[in-house]
Design an enzyme around this catalytic site. Structure first.
Site, PDB file in Angstrom:
ATOM      1  CG  ASP A   1      -2.047  -1.020   1.082  1.00 15.82           C
ATOM      2  OD1 ASP A   1      -2.080  -1.734   0.061  1.00 15.82           O
ATOM      3  OD2 ASP A   1      -2.875  -1.127   2.014  1.00 15.82           O
TER       4      ASP A   1
ATOM      5  NE  ARG B   1      -2.403   1.373  12.346  1.00 13.12           N
ATOM      6  CZ  ARG B   1      -1.556   0.502  11.829  1.00 13.12           C
ATOM      7  NH1 ARG B   1      -0.256   0.606  12.087  1.00 13.12           N
ATOM      8  NH2 ARG B   1      -1.978  -0.479  11.049  1.00 13.12           N
TER       9      ARG B   1
ATOM     10  CG  ASP C   1      -5.368   1.262  11.369  1.00 12.90           C
ATOM     11  OD1 ASP C   1      -5.631   1.271  12.583  1.00 12.90           O
ATOM     12  OD2 ASP C   1      -4.775   0.321  10.818  1.00 12.90           O
TER      13      ASP C   1
ATOM     14  CB  SER D   1      -4.217  -6.591   5.413  1.00 11.92           C
ATOM     15  OG  SER D   1      -3.781  -5.438   6.103  1.00 11.92           O
TER      16      SER D   1
END
Length: 411
Positions: A19, A99, A128, A180
């Site tokens: 990504d 995060r 996220d 993922s």
């Protein structure tokens, strides 16, 4: 595409995976601005060798790599642990609090570099994006946000792979390996691919840090976790640095198949998501922490803390780390953890984490009161008066109901 956004320089949260590699090239192509890549070392097990060359070859002007493992553990993981936060009965929030710490340092780099924007690789369907952008708003609301998954024509990771191939961007994923993954020192998560069907059993080849219970040792492994004021500090009597302690507990937990979680969770954005987590060390420490609280905290404090724990978990899951409410929760938790010093002994066996002992110099457990044997400190006859008073509302309600029924019969 001409850059009419006013963005001249952006800092991208960059892992070097599919990504963010595609995003880096896409931002350069679409915005025509300078892109600085930034990677957070959260204990994901990467060597980062060759990452700078890859980032620059893909279009970055430079790469920052920040070692955030200790900060992640001491300032995020341990506060969550001490709060007892657990999202939807199973999830120990490894990605959720990773995060904010990642985004915090991204903002610091952006401000130091004089950047106009920050960019992330989160999809428009996930949690996220919220966690990153709430952190941006809390710490530097003037920065613009580039979120390609909400802007471009790419609609799947298969499309992203096609973009990567067309732009000669090397990636490790393929159309047959589309999971993922998100890993840090606290856990490893797996999503996507065949896991999008909640009836599908996880493929054993997917797991990386824990063995299947069948393959775990055929003997019990006994460990002891030591705490000081609610923070884990030792394993089997050896005081360790927080990072080293987590790594050691992860290792022994993974070897004994501890902490595998298959979870259908409610995302903040409103949909359900099926994911699989490996959280061996976090599971051991969370179990031990709760057991130590069982002998140290009084009843009312423990029960109220459990109420806050659920709200704390929701707050962290929803990306609201940098808020007054989280700070207020931490202030309450800090008071409850002052006496949380002691040890918990556990047996690990084929996925089971079994507590076999707990002790603390601040224990509220009193043998003289708890014993079923003869004692001189507890007069069992006192229980009669207590029960009469405690049950008085029930007695009054029953008498009132009987009186009302009698009046009804009389009519």
């Amino acid at each position: 595409m001409p850059n009419d956004s006013g963005i001249k320089k952006a800092v991208l949260a960059y892992s070097g995976g599919l990504d963010t590699s595609v995003i880096l090239a896409w931002i350069k192509e679409q915005y025509g601005c300078e892109v600085i890549a930034y990677t957070a070392d959260l204990g994901q097990g990467d060597s980062f060798e060759g990452l700078e060359q890859k980032a620059i070859a893909t279009g970055a002007s430079k790469l920052y790599v920040k070692d955030l493992k200790k900060e992640l553990v001491t300032d995020y993981a341990f506060p969550v642990l001490r709060a007892g936060a657990l999202y939807e009965r199973k999830y120990l929030l490894g990605t959720s609090f990773a995060r904010p710490v990642t985004a915090k340092h991204q903002v610091e780099i952006a401000l130091a570099e004089g950047a106009d924007a920050v960019a992330h690789g989160c999809t428009g369907k996930g949690n996220d994006q919220v966690r990153f952008e709430l952190t941006y708003q809390a710490l530097a609301p003037e920065l613009k946000v580039i979120a390609p998954w909400r802007e471009w024509d790419i609609r799947s990771r298969e499309d992203a792979l096609d973009f990567a191939y067309a732009h000669n961007i090397p990636v490790s994923q393929s159309k047959t390996n589309i999971y993922s993954h998100d890993q840090n020192i606290w856990h490893l998560s797996h999503e996507g691919g065949e896991l999008e069907d909640p009836w599908t059993s996880p493929n054993e080849d997917m797991f990386e840090i824990s063995v299947h219970p069948v393959d775990a040792p055929d003997k019990v492994t006994t460990i002891t976790i030591g705490f000081e004021e609610g923070n884990p500090v030792s394993l089997d009597g050896e005081v360790m640095d927080p990072v080293a302690l987590i790594e050691a507990v992860n290792k022994v937990g993974g070897e004994n198949a501890i902490g595998r979680v298959d979870l259908v969770e409610n995302r903040l954005v409103g949909m359900k998501n099926h994911g699989v987590y490996e959280q061996p060390g976090a599971t051991i420490l969370s179990t031990a922490h709760k057991e130590l609280e069982s002998i140290v905290l009084d009843r009312d404090t423990m029960h109220y803390k459990d109420l806050i724990a659920q709200r704390y978990a929701e707050l962290v899951y929803n990306g609201l780390w940098f808020t007054p409410l989280r700070e207020a929760f931490d202030a309450f938790v800090d008071v409850t953890q002052k006496p949380m010093t002691g040890e918990v002994r556990m047996q690990l066996y084929k996925g089971n984490c079994i507590v076999t002992g707990r002790r603390s110099p601040y224990t509220l457990y009193n043998y003289d009161f708890a014993t079923f044997g003869e004692d001189e400190v507890y007069n069992q006859a006192d229980a009669k008066g207590f029960i009469n008073l405690f049950g008085l509302p029930l007695k009054v309600a029953a008498l009132a109901k009987r009186h009302q029924e009698a009046q009804g019969d009389a009519k």
